[in-house]
Design a protein around this motif. Structure first.
Motif, mmCIF file in Angstrom:
data_model
loop_
_atom_site.group_PDB
_atom_site.id
_atom_site.type_symbol
_atom_site.label_atom_id
_atom_site.label_comp_id
_atom_site.label_asym_id
_atom_site.label_seq_id
_atom_site.Cartn_x
_atom_site.Cartn_y
_atom_site.Cartn_z
ATOM 1 N N SER A 44 -11.012 19.470 -5.215
ATOM 2 C CA SER A 44 -11.327 20.807 -4.729
ATOM 3 C C SER A 44 -10.832 21.833 -5.731
ATOM 4 C CB SER A 44 -10.673 21.050 -3.362
ATOM 5 O OG SER A 44 -11.000 22.333 -2.876
ATOM 6 N N GLU A 45 -11.750 22.615 -6.260
ATOM 7 C CA GLU A 45 -11.390 23.677 -7.195
ATOM 8 C C GLU A 45 -10.635 24.772 -6.447
ATOM 9 O OE1 GLU A 45 -13.765 26.761 -10.145
ATOM 10 O OE2 GLU A 45 -14.701 24.849 -9.575
ATOM 11 N N ILE A 126 -13.999 21.052 3.456
ATOM 12 C CA ILE A 126 -15.427 21.373 3.417
ATOM 13 C C ILE A 126 -15.754 21.935 2.038
ATOM 14 C CG2 ILE A 126 -17.312 22.688 4.453
ATOM 15 C CD1 ILE A 126 -15.693 22.880 7.018
ATOM 16 N N ASN A 127 -16.732 21.341 1.373
ATOM 17 C CA ASN A 127 -17.172 21.831 0.065
ATOM 18 C C ASN A 127 -17.999 23.097 0.277
ATOM 19 O OD1 ASN A 127 -16.032 19.542 -1.151
ATOM 20 N ND2 ASN A 127 -17.934 18.376 -0.939
ATOM 21 N N VAL A 128 -17.467 24.220 -0.161
ATOM 22 C CA VAL A 128 -18.113 25.497 0.150
ATOM 23 C C VAL A 128 -18.652 26.181 -1.104
ATOM 24 C CG1 VAL A 128 -17.873 27.729 1.306
ATOM 25 C CG2 VAL A 128 -16.579 25.753 2.146
ATOM 26 N N ASN A 129 -17.764 26.680 -1.959
ATOM 27 C CA ASN A 129 -18.197 27.512 -3.094
ATOM 28 C C ASN A 129 -18.010 26.845 -4.450
ATOM 29 O OD1 ASN A 129 -18.920 29.669 -1.370
ATOM 30 N ND2 ASN A 129 -16.787 30.354 -1.288
ATOM 31 N N GLN A 130 -17.722 25.559 -4.473
ATOM 32 C CA GLN A 130 -17.517 24.869 -5.745
ATOM 33 C C GLN A 130 -18.869 24.635 -6.427
ATOM 34 O OE1 GLN A 130 -14.381 22.107 -5.686
ATOM 35 N NE2 GLN A 130 -15.099 20.874 -7.401
ATOM 36 N N PRO A 131 -19.030 25.092 -7.685
ATOM 37 C CA PRO A 131 -20.340 24.987 -8.338
ATOM 38 C C PRO A 131 -20.651 23.604 -8.892
ATOM 39 C CG PRO A 131 -18.794 26.107 -9.775
ATOM 40 C CD PRO A 131 -18.074 25.898 -8.471
ATOM 41 N N SER A 132 -19.612 22.790 -9.171
ATOM 42 C CA SER A 132 -19.845 21.453 -9.712
ATOM 43 C C SER A 132 -18.638 20.579 -9.407
ATOM 44 C CB SER A 132 -20.087 21.505 -11.225
ATOM 45 O OG SER A 132 -18.943 22.019 -11.893
ATOM 46 N N PHE A 133 -18.843 19.258 -9.506
ATOM 47 C CA PHE A 133 -17.784 18.293 -9.230
ATOM 48 C C PHE A 133 -17.663 17.358 -10.427
ATOM 49 C CE2 PHE A 133 -19.350 19.782 -5.201
ATOM 50 C CZ PHE A 133 -18.208 19.943 -4.436
ATOM 51 N N ARG A 134 -16.416 17.091 -10.821
ATOM 52 C CA ARG A 134 -16.187 16.315 -12.038
ATOM 53 C C ARG A 134 -15.571 14.949 -11.776
ATOM 54 N NH1 ARG A 134 -14.500 21.381 -12.748
ATOM 55 N NH2 ARG A 134 -12.320 20.809 -12.396
ATOM 56 N N SER A 135 -15.171 14.667 -10.538
ATOM 57 C CA SER A 135 -14.509 13.400 -10.252
ATOM 58 C C SER A 135 -15.541 12.277 -10.175
ATOM 59 C CB SER A 135 -13.743 13.490 -8.931
ATOM 60 O OG SER A 135 -14.649 13.477 -7.846
ATOM 61 N N ASP A 136 -15.049 11.050 -9.922
ATOM 62 C CA ASP A 136 -15.949 9.908 -9.808
ATOM 63 C C ASP A 136 -16.463 9.721 -8.384
ATOM 64 O OD1 ASP A 136 -13.622 9.129 -8.600
ATOM 65 O OD2 ASP A 136 -13.352 7.291 -9.762
ATOM 66 N N ALA A 137 -16.219 10.723 -7.514
ATOM 67 C CA ALA A 137 -16.800 10.659 -6.173
ATOM 68 C C ALA A 137 -18.319 10.567 -6.308
ATOM 69 C CB ALA A 137 -16.407 11.888 -5.367
ATOM 70 N N ARG A 144 -22.622 26.138 -1.829
ATOM 71 C CA ARG A 144 -23.101 26.961 -2.947
ATOM 72 C C ARG A 144 -24.161 26.238 -3.770
ATOM 73 N NH1 ARG A 144 -22.778 28.635 -8.135
ATOM 74 N NH2 ARG A 144 -22.472 30.873 -8.503
ATOM 75 N N GLN A 145 -23.989 24.942 -3.987
ATOM 76 C CA GLN A 145 -24.987 24.193 -4.741
ATOM 77 C C GLN A 145 -26.334 24.175 -4.027
ATOM 78 O OE1 GLN A 145 -22.755 20.483 -5.171
ATOM 79 N NE2 GLN A 145 -22.627 20.823 -7.385
ATOM 80 N N ILE A 146 -26.299 24.269 -2.711
ATOM 81 C CA ILE A 146 -27.537 24.237 -1.925
ATOM 82 C C ILE A 146 -28.176 25.621 -1.839
ATOM 83 C CG2 ILE A 146 -28.516 23.721 0.347
ATOM 84 C CD1 ILE A 146 -26.022 21.828 0.716
ATOM 85 N N THR A 147 -27.349 26.639 -1.562
ATOM 86 C CA THR A 147 -27.889 27.976 -1.286
ATOM 87 C C THR A 147 -27.936 28.882 -2.511
ATOM 88 O OG1 THR A 147 -25.716 28.904 -0.728
ATOM 89 C CG2 THR A 147 -26.969 27.835 1.053
ATOM 90 N N GLY A 148 -27.083 28.595 -3.509
ATOM 91 C CA GLY A 148 -27.032 29.435 -4.694
ATOM 92 C C GLY A 148 -26.137 30.648 -4.573
ATOM 93 N N HIS A 149 -25.410 30.783 -3.465
ATOM 94 C CA HIS A 149 -24.504 31.924 -3.309
ATOM 95 C C HIS A 149 -23.233 31.489 -2.594
ATOM 96 C CE1 HIS A 149 -25.497 32.224 0.982
ATOM 97 N NE2 HIS A 149 -26.770 32.111 0.644
ATOM 98 N N ASP A 150 -22.194 32.324 -2.693
ATOM 99 C CA ASP A 150 -20.909 32.019 -2.079
ATOM 100 C C ASP A 150 -20.931 32.305 -0.583
ATOM 101 O OD1 ASP A 150 -19.878 31.177 -4.444
ATOM 102 O OD2 ASP A 150 -18.581 32.916 -4.783
ATOM 103 N N THR A 151 -20.027 31.643 0.126
ATOM 104 C CA THR A 151 -19.869 31.796 1.571
ATOM 105 C C THR A 151 -18.432 32.214 1.859
ATOM 106 O OG1 THR A 151 -21.546 30.109 2.033
ATOM 107 C CG2 THR A 151 -19.974 30.592 3.789
#
Length: 238
Positions: A44-45, A126-137, A144-151
């Motif tokens: 989580s960023e 809950i993944n909300v406003n993180q633009p990308s994920f770098r782990s091996d998950a 944000r990745q779905i809607t394109g804006h912050d919540t």
């Protein structure tokens, strides 16, 4: 309570004994050792996602009924996310998915007093406003990745609390069958045959979901009609 940085919001609440009807809730911008299912860490960023834990004393819940609490929390998260994205489902036992990607994970821990649950500790990310994920998950996704804006995180938390309170009130009024049915209707992969792996034997097989028991056990039905029942951590979704 809000903390900028903690080791784990769940660890902060351990050892507290709330009075009946009392709830302790902690949010954090960053958890340095947040945990997920199977002992995994949670990526989580800082300040981007909704990470929180709460502790409460369930009202007259038997140890044999503890899975209903998982259902209530999952359904509260799902209802919260419905206002922002479509395609939300609950992956057994207690992840929340958007289509085939994980948008929320949670962990529930209980202490017992005889045959009753004394306290329940819930940790949610809950993944909300993180633009990308770098782990091996393998499959994370954020709003944000779905809607394109912050919540707004505070508003999202407030919505969750409202949904949880309503579902918990329904439970206390005897609405357990309604909760179980709603959980079933929300279930990820509820229809059709899909790939699974028996963790105990490493056998891979195709099956459809046949039932989820009140104790949380998952029954899968193979194409030839054979049914197999699994407890938590005994089967993987492939």
């Amino acid at each position: 309570m809000h903390c900028p940085v903690v080791v784990s919001t769940m660890e902060m609440l351990k050892g507290i004994l709330p009075a009946e009807g009392e709830v302790f809730l902690v949010t954090a911008d960053e958890q340095t050792a947040g945990r997920g299912q199977r002992g995994t860490s949670w990526e989580s960023e800082t300040g981007k996602n909704l990470t929180f834990s709460f502790l409460f004393r369930p009202f007259r819940v038997k140890a044999s009924e503890l899975f209903f609490l998982s259902e209530i929390v999952c359904l509260a998260v799902a209802a919260t996310l419905d206002a922002h994205v479509e395609g939300i489902s609950v992956k057994w036992p207690n992840d929340v998915y958007r289509h085939d990607r994980k948008i929320c994970g949670m962990l529930l821990e209980h202490t017992l007093s005889g045959s009753d649950i004394s306290t329940t500790l819930v940790g949610i990310g809950i993944n909300v406003n993180q633009p990308s994920f770098r782990s091996d998950a393998p499959n994370p996704v954020s709003i944000r990745q779905i809607t394109g804006h912050d919540t707004d995180l505070s508003a999202l938390l407030s919505d969750f609390v409202g949904h949880f309170e309503n579902l918990y009130a329904l439970w206390c009024k005897g609405g357990r069958a309604d909760i179980a049915q709603t959980y079933w209707q929300r279930l990820y992969r509820r229809q059709g045959f899909h790939d699974y792996e028996d963790v105990r034997t490493q056998e891979r097989f195709q099956a459809e979901i046949a039932a989820v028991a009140p104790n949380g056990r998952l029954t899968l039905r193979l194409p030839q009609g054979e049914e197999r029942t699994f407890a938590f951590k005994e089967v993987c979704f492939l």
